[in-house]
Structure formats: C-alpha cells, structure tokens
Design an enzyme around this catalytic site. Structure first.
Site, PDB file in Angstrom:
ATOM      1  N   CYS A   1       0.591  -1.019  -0.036  1.00 15.70           N
ATOM      2  CA  CYS A   1      -0.127   0.061   0.006  1.00 15.70           C
ATOM      3  C   CYS A   1       0.777   1.116  -0.072  1.00 15.70           C
ATOM      4  O   CYS A   1       1.491   1.448   0.922  1.00 15.70           O
ATOM      5  CB  CYS A   1      -0.807  -0.113   1.412  1.00 15.70           C
TER       6      CYS A   1
ATOM      7  N   THR B   1       0.105   4.239   0.456  1.00  8.74           N
ATOM      8  CA  THR B   1      -0.305   5.160   1.465  1.00  8.74           C
ATOM      9  C   THR B   1       0.242   4.935   2.613  1.00  8.74           C
ATOM     10  O   THR B   1       0.643   5.667   3.660  1.00  8.74           O
ATOM     11  CB  THR B   1      -2.093   5.233   1.800  1.00  8.74           C
TER      12      THR B   1
ATOM     13  N   CYS C   1      -1.288   3.726  -6.244  1.00  2.00           N
ATOM     14  CA  CYS C   1      -1.873   3.248  -5.210  1.00  2.00           C
ATOM     15  C   CYS C   1      -2.152   1.680  -5.801  1.00  2.00           C
ATOM     16  O   CYS C   1      -2.513   1.561  -7.058  1.00  2.00           O
ATOM     17  CB  CYS C   1      -3.393   3.857  -5.203  1.00  2.00           C
TER      18      CYS C   1
HETATM   19  N1  DGL Z   1      -4.164   0.510  -1.566  1.00  2.00           N
HETATM   20  C1  DGL Z   1      -3.916   1.644  -1.076  1.00  2.00           C
HETATM   21  C2  DGL Z   1      -2.471   2.472  -1.809  1.00  2.00           C
HETATM   22  O1  DGL Z   1      -1.829   1.715  -2.288  1.00  2.00           O
HETATM   23  C3  DGL Z   1      -4.855   2.913  -1.077  1.00  2.00           C
HETATM   24  C4  DGL Z   1      -6.256   2.557  -0.856  1.00  2.00           C
HETATM   25  C5  DGL Z   1      -6.866   3.194   0.391  1.00  2.00           C
HETATM   26  O2  DGL Z   1      -7.135   4.378   0.184  1.00  2.00           O
HETATM   27  O3  DGL Z   1      -7.073   2.526   1.432  1.00  2.00           O
HETATM   28  O4  DGL Z   1      -2.406   3.807  -1.462  1.00  2.00           O
END
Ligand code: DGL
Length: 264
Positions: A69, A71, A181
């Site tokens: 992820c 984030t 993302c």
């Molecule tokens: N999969 C997450 C990323 O790579 C983001 C999705 C979310 O907002 O939870 O940033």
C-alpha cells in the site's frame, strides 16, 4: 512466512507478483477492510492500524512484512522500522523508474490524497524526477470501485474513463502514468483504454517482489514449509472481508477462505 497487508484488496496485486516469483514461500495477506480506505484518514490513524497489523503478522510468524500500500508506506514505514526489529518492504510511486525510462514526456502520478500529501512523496520527486515534470493526480473513486469489485461493470468502467480523461486531459506524447496506489493496478486495462495507446502505465508489483526476494534471501532459505505444502492465508478485519474482491477474482482462481480477525 511473508506478511503482506493493505487497506483492502489492492495489495493482492502485489501478493500475486510475490507468489509468481516465490511460489514456495508461505504468505499471509491481511486486508484492513475494517478501516478501508486509508487514503483520506489521518496519518496518526494509519500509523496506529499499521502498528497493530504488524504485531499480528509478527505473532503469526512473519519474517518480512510488505506494506502493499503506497499510503501506508508513505505515512507509516519509517515509524514501523523504528519500532520493530523485522525487515519491511514498502511500495512507493515508481517515479525513479519513470524518470530513468526512455520516455521523455511528463510523469503523471495517480495516488490517494494521503500519499500526495506525504513528505516521502515530495522527497521521491526531489530525489528522482531528474528535472522532469511530475504532476500529482488524485481521483477519489478509484480505490473504492476496486474494493467493491464494481469496476467490472461496464457503466462503472465508463465513468472511470470519463473521470480519467477529464482529470488528465490530452497527454503529450511520451507521457507516463505511474500507478501510485495498489488498488489501481487492477484498473490498468481500463486506464489504458482511457489514454492514448502510446502513454506508458507503470506499476510496481514485480519490483516489489524482487525486493522481497532480496530481503528474504539475505536471511536464509526462502521456503518455509517445503514445496507442495505452502500455506497461503487471507485475513480481513471486517466480517465481510475480501468477499467482493474474491468474487471479482482479484485473488486469483482458487483463493483460500478469508478469515475475520480483530486487531488488538
Ligand atoms: N491501496 C492503497 C494504496 O496503495 C490505497 C487505498 C486506500 O485508500 O485505502 O495507497
């Protein structure tokens, strides 16, 4: 065991690459569906969730933890590295790969609001853009339509294309779009049809898997239970869990059942 987590289904795209490269390794994938999305939550909240998930994965035998992820990586990986004595592999927008590539045009980075606001993202651009124009782009709906599987409906795909065209406009030749993302990896084909065929879309899965392999091989043999006995476990922090992602086939053809866990 390789512990992998994300706010939901997006990191399954990273898990897929890890399994492709390391088919005999045990994996445990945790989807923090009870807290999805991370993209608009406070950094304190995301750090707290990542800390609790890390404790759980270490308790279940993780030798390395993959933040599948962007984030979570941008917001929490430094703190995790300072708090736990285990290697972490993160996922960052592939700005360096884009800037080092043959395409000369501008680099567009699609990501969540939290990733765009993170100091780590700013530092990636400063260190790796090499003077290229880098434009951050946030399109709110994209992670949610992957999480609920609805991107596979034609009217949702059409709306994704409309929003992408409206946000990105006509891209100059040689442009690159970085998927910042992990959820967006599942949208790659839809995004490509919204963009000129000459626009290159970059996603990080294979590079992350290679990094996991490097980290693990520096620790000893990668296989933990032997060929043919590998364990692939799916966990989720809400009762509904990954049911929509599994129904949409995001975890591959025959995924294991998803177990509901409560973070302590
Ligand atoms: N999969 C997450 C990323 O790579 C983001 C999705 C979310 O907002 O939870 O940033």
């Amino acid at each position: 065991m390789i512990g992998v987590f994300d706010s939901g289904a997006g990191g399954l795209a990273i898990l897929r690459e890890i399994k492709r490269l390391l088919p005999d390794a045990d994996t445990t994938y945790l989807a923090d569906t009870g807290a999805f999305p991370y993209g608009d939550k406070s950094p304190e909240f995301v750090i707290e969730r990542c800390t609790r998930i890390t404790r759980l994965l270490i308790g279940r035998g993780a030798r390395v933890i993959v933040l599948a992820c962007n984030t979570a990586t941008v917001v929490a990986i430094e703190q995790l590295r300072n708090s736990f004595d285990i290697p972490f592999v993160g996922v960052e927008p592939a700005i360096k790969v884009a800037a080092d590539g043959a395409n000369p045009g501008p680099i567009f980075v699609l990501m969540t609001a939290n990733t765009a606001a993170g100091a780590k993202y700013t530092s990636l651009v400063e260190r790796h853009a090499g003077g290229r124009t880098v434009r951050p782009l946030v399109i709110g709906m994209l992670a949610a339509v992957v999480e609920d599987g609805s991107f596979q409906q034609e009217e949702v795909a059409t709306e994704i294309r409309r929003q992408v065209k409206q946000t990105l406009g006509e891209l100059p030749p040689g442009s690159q779009v970085v998927l910042g993302c992990t959820h967006y990896i599942f949208l790659k084909d839809i995004l490509q049809t919204a963009l000129d065929q000459g626009v290159e879309i970059l996603e990080p899965g294979a590079a992350v898997a290679r990094q996991v392999e490097r980290v693990l091989s520096s620790q000893g043999p990668i296989t933990t239970t032997g060929p043919g006995k590998k364990k692939n476990i799916l966990l989720a922090t809400s009762a509904e869990g990954l049911s929509k992602a599994l129904a949409a086939g995001l975890a591959g053809a025959a995924p294991p059942p998803c177990e509901h866990v409560i973070l302590s």
